[in-house]
Scaffold this motif. Structure first.
Motif, mmCIF file in Angstrom:
data_model
loop_
_atom_site.group_PDB
_atom_site.id
_atom_site.type_symbol
_atom_site.label_atom_id
_atom_site.label_comp_id
_atom_site.label_asym_id
_atom_site.label_seq_id
_atom_site.Cartn_x
_atom_site.Cartn_y
_atom_site.Cartn_z
ATOM 1 N N ILE A 204 47.887 42.224 31.574
ATOM 2 C CA ILE A 204 47.580 43.570 32.059
ATOM 3 C C ILE A 204 48.354 43.862 33.341
ATOM 4 C CG2 ILE A 204 45.737 45.045 32.951
ATOM 5 C CD1 ILE A 204 43.807 43.340 31.177
ATOM 6 N N GLY A 205 48.398 42.873 34.227
ATOM 7 C CA GLY A 205 49.124 43.053 35.483
ATOM 8 C C GLY A 205 50.596 43.319 35.252
ATOM 9 N N ALA A 471 40.640 39.914 38.810
ATOM 10 C CA ALA A 471 41.055 39.512 37.458
ATOM 11 C C ALA A 471 39.990 39.886 36.431
ATOM 12 C CB ALA A 471 41.333 38.010 37.420
ATOM 13 N N ALA A 472 38.718 39.668 36.786
ATOM 14 C CA ALA A 472 37.628 40.000 35.865
ATOM 15 C C ALA A 472 37.548 41.503 35.620
ATOM 16 C CB ALA A 472 36.306 39.483 36.434
ATOM 17 N N ILE A 473 37.781 42.298 36.662
ATOM 18 C CA ILE A 473 37.771 43.752 36.507
ATOM 19 C C ILE A 473 38.896 44.200 35.578
ATOM 20 C CG2 ILE A 473 38.215 45.925 37.729
ATOM 21 C CD1 ILE A 473 36.663 44.760 40.108
ATOM 22 N N LEU A 474 40.075 43.621 35.743
ATOM 23 C CA LEU A 474 41.210 43.983 34.884
ATOM 24 C C LEU A 474 40.918 43.642 33.428
ATOM 25 C CD1 LEU A 474 44.319 42.849 37.014
ATOM 26 C CD2 LEU A 474 43.394 45.164 36.749
ATOM 27 N N GLU A 475 40.394 42.446 33.178
ATOM 28 C CA GLU A 475 40.175 42.010 31.793
ATOM 29 C C GLU A 475 39.017 42.759 31.139
ATOM 30 O OE1 GLU A 475 39.987 37.807 31.237
ATOM 31 O OE2 GLU A 475 41.855 37.413 32.346
ATOM 32 N N VAL A 485 43.064 50.636 32.777
ATOM 33 C CA VAL A 485 41.920 49.855 33.249
ATOM 34 C C VAL A 485 40.936 50.790 33.943
ATOM 35 C CG1 VAL A 485 41.147 48.070 34.862
ATOM 36 C CG2 VAL A 485 43.242 47.729 33.546
ATOM 37 N N LYS A 486 39.669 50.660 33.562
ATOM 38 C CA LYS A 486 38.624 51.452 34.184
ATOM 39 C C LYS A 486 38.232 50.813 35.510
ATOM 40 C CE LYS A 486 33.862 53.025 33.549
ATOM 41 N NZ LYS A 486 32.659 52.972 32.662
ATOM 42 N N ILE A 501 43.338 52.948 36.154
ATOM 43 C CA ILE A 501 44.714 52.564 36.495
ATOM 44 C C ILE A 501 45.544 52.681 35.227
ATOM 45 C CG2 ILE A 501 46.203 50.724 37.354
ATOM 46 C CD1 ILE A 501 43.772 49.534 38.762
ATOM 47 N N LYS A 502 46.566 53.532 35.298
ATOM 48 C CA LYS A 502 47.393 53.791 34.131
ATOM 49 C C LYS A 502 48.801 53.315 34.356
ATOM 50 C CE LYS A 502 44.871 58.074 33.006
ATOM 51 N NZ LYS A 502 45.010 59.536 32.742
#
Length: 508
Positions: A204-205, A471-475, A485-486, A501-502
């Motif tokens: 995602i990053g 990391a947990a928020i991204l996943e 990502v919300k 985040i778009k």
């Protein structure tokens, strides 16, 4: 008079990590706490050696339950050394009594005039030169015995300081922690039938241009990273949100230093090595002229160390307790773990930002447990509001560090993490009774005990460790269809109102 100019160049502050020891299934301290260089400014250690001597079997069993196999032999060794110390004491006592008689006969020859003991008769028959010669010999013998006494006492102190804290009744014995609760539901109501696509935070990053590991590897090496754009903004948002929650609950803020004396880190229970014997702390290389002359410095692995050291050599007032502090710091860990899929990305890194809570309480289990529960409640509130699915664990005896008597971890669900069914630690809270305060000479004047000086209990816990939570928020917040990502709602005030985040055009 001009002020001396200091610089990193003049101090030669090069980072050095002590070579990693082989992985062990038991705790094996590289050196005893008291064997570390202890400058004159170091706090005086006050271990309750009498309690260890009188409860040797208890301490031995406690060490074995924690897998401190080497240290389990120390209580018996302390008792054996104490017998040696008593022998030296008795031997020295007889020599001192004889020496005092010699001195008295030299100073006042008529003192023994009316005594008719064999010793008195012998002393009266000795010449002044004979008295002086024997007194000189006795002085040398007494000095030799005193050196032996001091060596024995030093070894006793070293052994006692290296023994871990006693384990609480709530702590499960063995290797398995106990699940005591959950926070939030699983992100999918029926995980087994869900076709949701999970992505790692590394993927995602890269997709959203939030993380740069390659640039950090070139700059600093493996285990470092760059947070870019919204990820860097998220770091600050997480820090500010965690601080706001802690402050709401009455925790005073502190901005601690990142560099501490090595003897302060050791006093907090950082030997320094983890449960596998792997090195955890970066030491600062000293100028050759300063070795042995100035205290060694280390980079703090957690703000717990400087916050605990803040009250070293201090007597607190009972009315000031509990004294609660929350601080933000960069944390440095020399051992980031073996490379592998489960440690890839932000999960194990050498440097990160963490919000830490630290408190001093009255020297009672009731007082420290109240703060322990308060910290756990704050951790739960933060993670619940971030929407992360977590579980709360009462950690087992083999997972406790030297200082902790009890510890609870909170693990978040990382959808893309293959290890441990996706669970990974994001916070912990530990209560250390008087382990740290005795080693830091932190005391409290207890009025209701008639002004008796006691050692306060200490409690510490993570409010938020940025990389893993990020990391947990991204996943967990990843939307595969929209490639976005919300962002948790509680962070919006620090994200300029940004809700997701778009993908974006790459910055030149």
């Amino acid at each position: 008079m001009t002020t001396p100019q200091l610089s990193f160049k003049s101090l030669q502050c090069h980072l050095r990590a002590i070579p990693r020891a082989p992985r062990r299934l038991y705790h094996a301290s590289a050196c005893l706490l008291a064997d570390l260089p202890r400058p004159t400014v170091a706090p005086k250690i006050s271990i309750d050696i009498k309690h260890i001597r009188q409860n040797a079997a208890l301490y031995e069993q406690n060490c074995l339950e924690r897998n401190y196999k080497t240290q389990s032999t120390y209580p018996a060794r302390i008792n054996a050394l104490l017998e040696q110390w008593h022998i030296h004491q008795r031997e020295a006592r007889g020599l001192r009594e004889r020496n005092n008689r010699l001195k008295l006969q030299l100073a006042i020859p008529t003192t023994l005039r009316d005594e008719d003991s064999d010793e008195a008769m012998g002393l009266k028959d000795m010449t002044k030169e004979q008295l002086i010669d024997e007194a000189r010999e006795l002085k040398e013998k007494i000095s030799s015995i005193e050196e032996k006494e001091s060596a024995v006492q030093s070894e006793i102190d070293s052994l006692a300081a290296a023994i871990p804290n006693l384990t609480s009744k709530e702590t499960p014995r063995g290797n398995e922690p106990k699940v005591v609760g959950y926070i939030n539901e699983h992100p999918e109501p029926d995980p087994s039938s869900s076709d949701r696509v999970w992505r790692s935070h590394v993927h995602i990053g890269s997709e959203l241009n939030l993380l740069d590991f390659a640039g950090a590897a070139t700059t600093s090496g493996w285990g470092w990273y760059f947070l870019l754009d919204e990820a860097a903004q998220l770091e600050q948002a997480l820090v500010q949100y965690a601080l706001s929650v802690a402050r709401k609950h009455g925790w005073g803020m502190a901005s601690p230093p990142s560099m501490v004396y090595s003897h302060i880190a050791a006093a907090c229970g950082f030997q320094p090595r983890d449960q596998n014997g792997e090195q955890q702390i970066y030491n600062i290389q000293q100028n050759p002229n300063d070795v042995g002359r100035k205290p060694e410095l280390s980079l703090a692995g957690t703000a717990e160390i400087p916050l605990a050291g803040m009250k070293a050599n201090t007597t607190l007032e009972e009315s000031d307790l509990p004294l609660k502090r929350v601080g933000v710091s960069r944390c440095f860990r020399a051992e980031a773990g073996a490379r592998g899929v489960d440690t890839k990305g932000l999960y194990r890194v050498h440097e990160f930002t963490k919000v830490e809570m630290f408190a001093w309480t009255l020297n009672s289990t009731e007082a420290s447990t109240a703060i322990f529960d308060e910290i756990l409640s704050i951790q739960t509130e933060i993670l619940q509001s971030l929407g992360l699915h977590c579980r709360i664990l009462e950690m087992s005896s083999t997972d406790l560090g030297a200082s902790a008597t009890r510890k609870r971890d909170i693990e978040a669900f990382f959808p893309a993490r293959p290890k441990d069914d996706g669970w990974g630690e994001v916070t912990s809270v530990s209560t250390c009774s008087d382990y740290q305060s005795r080693r830091l000479a932190t005391k409290v004047d207890v009025r209701n005990l008639g002004g008796k000086i006691a050692f306060p209990y200490t409690v510490n816990g993570t409010a938020l460790a940025v990389p893993r939570v990020l990391a947990a928020i991204l996943e967990n917040g990843w939307n595969e269809r929209n490639l976005e990502v919300k962002i948790p709602e509680v962070l919006w005030p620090w994200m300029n109102g940004m809700k997701v985040i778009k993908q974006k055009e790459r910055l030149r």
